[in-house]
Design a protein around this motif. Structure first.
Motif, PDB file in Angstrom:
ATOM      1  N   ILE A   1      -2.843  -1.112  -7.653  1.00 42.44           N
ATOM      2  CA  ILE A   1      -3.959  -1.974  -8.561  1.00 42.44           C
ATOM      3  C   ILE A   1      -3.249  -2.913  -8.659  1.00 42.44           C
ATOM      4  CG2 ILE A   1      -5.767  -1.893 -10.177  1.00 42.44           C
ATOM      5  CD1 ILE A   1      -6.219   1.350  -9.244  1.00 42.44           C
ATOM      6  N   ILE A   2      -2.115  -2.440  -9.519  1.00 45.69           N
ATOM      7  CA  ILE A   2      -1.710  -4.068  -9.784  1.00 45.69           C
ATOM      8  C   ILE A   2      -1.158  -4.759  -9.272  1.00 45.69           C
ATOM      9  CG2 ILE A   2       0.657  -5.623 -11.155  1.00 45.69           C
ATOM     10  CD1 ILE A   2       0.257  -2.338 -12.620  1.00 45.69           C
ATOM     11  N   LEU A   3      -0.825  -5.263  -7.874  1.00 47.50           N
ATOM     12  CA  LEU A   3      -0.277  -5.805  -6.753  1.00 47.50           C
ATOM     13  C   LEU A   3      -1.899  -6.792  -6.732  1.00 47.50           C
ATOM     14  CD1 LEU A   3       1.736  -3.715  -4.539  1.00 47.50           C
ATOM     15  CD2 LEU A   3       2.924  -5.458  -6.661  1.00 47.50           C
ATOM     16  N   LEU A   4      -2.642  -5.933  -6.088  1.00 47.08           N
ATOM     17  CA  LEU A   4      -3.737  -6.334  -5.429  1.00 47.08           C
ATOM     18  C   LEU A   4      -4.738  -6.709  -6.964  1.00 47.08           C
ATOM     19  CD1 LEU A   4      -5.091  -2.802  -3.965  1.00 47.08           C
ATOM     20  CD2 LEU A   4      -4.591  -5.165  -2.199  1.00 47.08           C
ATOM     21  N   LYS A   5      -5.201  -6.821  -7.456  1.00 43.90           N
ATOM     22  CA  LYS A   5      -5.374  -7.574  -8.627  1.00 43.90           C
ATOM     23  C   LYS A   5      -4.355  -8.562  -8.395  1.00 43.90           C
ATOM     24  CE  LYS A   5      -7.062  -4.877 -12.513  1.00 43.90           C
ATOM     25  NZ  LYS A   5      -6.845  -4.089 -14.129  1.00 43.90           N
TER      26      LYS A   5
ATOM     27  N   THR B   1     -13.546 -13.159   3.236  1.00 37.63           N
ATOM     28  CA  THR B   1     -12.986 -11.757   3.842  1.00 37.63           C
ATOM     29  C   THR B   1     -11.998 -11.688   3.312  1.00 37.63           C
ATOM     30  OG1 THR B   1     -13.808 -13.195   6.350  1.00 37.63           O
ATOM     31  CG2 THR B   1     -12.426 -11.203   6.075  1.00 37.63           C
ATOM     32  N   ALA B   2     -11.006 -12.052   2.771  1.00 30.83           N
ATOM     33  CA  ALA B   2      -9.580 -11.896   2.104  1.00 30.83           C
ATOM     34  C   ALA B   2      -9.661 -11.057   1.164  1.00 30.83           C
ATOM     35  CB  ALA B   2      -7.910 -13.245   2.214  1.00 30.83           C
ATOM     36  N   ALA B   3     -11.091 -11.256   0.247  1.00 28.15           N
ATOM     37  CA  ALA B   3     -11.214 -11.211  -0.981  1.00 28.15           C
ATOM     38  C   ALA B   3     -11.887 -10.140  -1.147  1.00 28.15           C
ATOM     39  CB  ALA B   3     -11.881 -11.967  -1.784  1.00 28.15           C
ATOM     40  N   ALA B   4     -13.008  -9.646  -0.034  1.00 26.23           N
ATOM     41  CA  ALA B   4     -13.645  -8.833   0.182  1.00 26.23           C
ATOM     42  C   ALA B   4     -12.441  -7.483   0.197  1.00 26.23           C
ATOM     43  CB  ALA B   4     -14.523  -9.016   1.314  1.00 26.23           C
ATOM     44  N   TRP B   5     -10.934  -7.451   1.133  1.00 23.05           N
ATOM     45  CA  TRP B   5     -10.802  -6.244   1.601  1.00 23.05           C
ATOM     46  C   TRP B   5      -9.800  -6.296   0.445  1.00 23.05           C
ATOM     47  CZ3 TRP B   5      -5.411  -8.594   3.347  1.00 23.05           C
ATOM     48  CH2 TRP B   5      -4.685  -7.027   3.313  1.00 23.05           C
ATOM     49  N   ILE B   6      -9.087  -7.123   0.311  1.00 26.98           N
ATOM     50  CA  ILE B   6      -9.009  -7.278  -1.303  1.00 26.98           C
ATOM     51  C   ILE B   6      -9.312  -6.370  -2.791  1.00 26.98           C
ATOM     52  CG2 ILE B   6      -7.360  -7.943  -3.182  1.00 26.98           C
ATOM     53  CD1 ILE B   6      -6.596 -10.000  -1.055  1.00 26.98           C
ATOM     54  N   HIS B   7     -10.487  -6.606  -3.108  1.00 22.60           N
ATOM     55  CA  HIS B   7     -11.181  -5.955  -3.814  1.00 22.60           C
ATOM     56  C   HIS B   7     -11.725  -4.712  -3.277  1.00 22.60           C
ATOM     57  CE1 HIS B   7     -11.416  -9.227  -6.257  1.00 22.60           C
ATOM     58  NE2 HIS B   7     -12.115 -10.055  -5.852  1.00 22.60           N
ATOM     59  N   ALA B   8     -11.731  -3.954  -1.891  1.00 21.85           N
ATOM     60  CA  ALA B   8     -12.423  -3.067  -1.577  1.00 21.85           C
ATOM     61  C   ALA B   8     -11.066  -1.966  -1.717  1.00 21.85           C
ATOM     62  CB  ALA B   8     -13.110  -3.510   0.518  1.00 21.85           C
ATOM     63  N   ARG B   9      -9.549  -2.920  -1.258  1.00 12.52           N
ATOM     64  CA  ARG B   9      -8.759  -1.780  -1.477  1.00 12.52           C
ATOM     65  C   ARG B   9      -8.373  -1.754  -3.262  1.00 12.52           C
ATOM     66  NH1 ARG B   9      -5.580   0.814  -0.778  1.00 12.52           N
ATOM     67  NH2 ARG B   9      -3.835  -0.221  -0.945  1.00 12.52           N
ATOM     68  N   HIS B  10      -8.852  -2.335  -4.268  1.00 10.17           N
ATOM     69  CA  HIS B  10      -8.676  -2.339  -5.020  1.00 10.17           C
ATOM     70  C   HIS B  10      -9.819  -0.780  -5.744  1.00 10.17           C
ATOM     71  CE1 HIS B  10      -9.100  -3.368  -9.585  1.00 10.17           C
ATOM     72  NE2 HIS B  10      -8.767  -2.130  -9.557  1.00 10.17           N
TER      73      HIS B  10
END
Length: 416
Positions: free
Chosen positions: A245-249, A262-271
């Motif tokens: 979560i720290i890395l994804l933030k 798209t990158a933002a959507a992927w990263i938020h979904a991974r979070h």
């Protein structure tokens, strides 16, 4: 007098085929690393058909494009010339050379300029100056994009050699990049990230971490924050949830603004996925909402090459993963919607979606439908084995009813 056959031409052709290139594409790659036009397709064909042997400068350029040490190819060319001068066909010579040829092919992806690891060579090559022109750069950048899209159809084992070969070609070109330094450095970082993902997919986690580190270095060198987001997001898959979560933030901060939805959507979904693993429902659902909003503005086919996997079906997979872990009341409705969207076009991402669909039905209480999807998943995952597929197989095996003992054992074998 008829032309004698020689293993050297076959070696050149095999190296090209192992890189997944046509003769035209190989000529373009050679021009890209040399920074100038050095041969035609016809000349390459003559080399591969043993009609002639390249000169020493040409061999050096060819070796860089093939992703191997120039000294190795020069040595083999020297021996080929000696065989030609001797003009004698020796069966034992051909057999000996075949062993050497296979050895060269096995090692071509890891010996571009010596014994250093490929990520180390790339790190040293990031800073440099010279004269690669824009068309040559475009060849390398376009190949980077093709490799990222090929990842959706081919397995890691099939693409790993091509990715490493391409990475060595970029590494060789970087010291002469000149005005193309930023574009080539970004392509290098994207290719290194893909090499790291394949290494992780094949269980080589140390190599994966090294590639991700170099991707982050390319981001700094090129002044291109989205590359750092890519490095952080890939790294998050191998971390405990709190660390992920720290890395994804941090990654989310690197893809703010237009062109990176798209990158933002992927990263938020991974979070959201990692927060759900911790059982933090509020954080997970908030992150999932951010992912949904970002995806409304996204076009995964027109943004960075490395987000083209983030299709609507892959987004569904992440939603199902979050809902499943939270036992969310909308889980089965989301599963039905994902089933309709998935259809019959099954890529590696589709295998993951099937796994998450199976988990969703089993966790949501629809056991019969769940077992049906599990059978489909098991068949697909056996044909396209990936780390993410194995993790889904392990999760599904723990959810199956005791009556499905054979299926459970099969999934445990896949997971292993």
């Amino acid at each position: 007098m008829p032309k004698r056959q020689d293993p050297f031409g076959e070696l050149l052709a095999d190296l090209r085929r192992r890189a997944g290139r046509t003769q035209e594409q190989q000529v373009d790659a050679i021009h890209a690393v040399s920074g100038r036009v050095v041969m035609t397709r016809r000349e390459l064909s003559r080399y591969e058909n043993n009609e002639t042997i390249p000169t020493t400068p040409t061999i050096r350029d060819m070796a860089a494009a093939y992703g191997m040490a120039a000294e190795d190819l020069l040595r083999e060319a020297k021996e080929a010339r000696a065989r030609r001068r001797r003009a004698r066909a020796a069966l034992d010579e051909s057999e000996r050379y075949e062993v050497k040829r296979r050895t060269l092919l096995e090692g071509a992806s890891i010996v571009a300029t010596g014994s250093a690891e490929p990520w180390t060579r790339l790190a040293h090559a990031i800073t440099g100056a010279g004269g690669i022109d824009e068309p040559a750069t475009r060849v390398l950048v376009d190949e980077t994009r093709r490799l990222h899209t090929s990842e959706m159809q081919l397995e890691a084992g099939q693409l790993r050699y091509r990715v490493n070969s391409h990475l060595d070609a970029i590494t060789s070109a970087l010291p002469r990049a000149g005005r193309q330094q930023q574009a080539l450095t970004i392509a290098a970082g994207e290719t290194a990230a893909l090499a790291g993902w394949f290494a992780w997919d094949l269980g080589d986690y140390r190599t994966a971490r090294n590639y991700y580190r170099v991707t982050a270095e390319c981001s700094s060198a090129a002044g291109h924050p989205p590359l750092r987001a890519l490095s952080l997001a890939y790294t998050s898959y191998g971390c405990p949830p709190n660390e992920a979560i720290i890395l994804l933030k941090e990654a989310a901060q690197c893809v703010r603004g237009p062109g990176h939805a798209t990158a933002a959507a992927w990263i938020h979904a991974r979070h959201a996925e990692e927060a759900a693993r911790l059982g933090n429902e509020l954080d997970a659902l908030r992150a999932l909402d951010r992912a949904r909003v970002a995806y409304e503005y996204a076009d995964h086919t027109a943004e960075e090459a490395w987000v083209q996997f983030m299709t609507p079906s892959r987004r569904d997979s992440l939603v199902l993963s979050v809902y499943g872990r939270l036992r969310h009341p909308e889980l089965l409705d989301a599963a039905d919607e994902a089933t309709q969207r998935l259809g019959d076009n099954l890529s590696d991402a589709g295998v993951v979606v099937l796994g998450d669909l199976a988990v969703a039905h089993l966790q949501g209480g629809s056991r019969e439908q769940g077992v049906h999807v599990v059978h489909e998943f098991a068949t697909a995952a056996a044909a396209r084995t990936t780390t993410m597929g194995r993790s889904r197989a392990s999760a599904i095996a723990s959810l199956l009813p005791t009556s499905e003992r054979d299926l459970t054992e099969h999934l445990k074998e896949l997971a292993a």
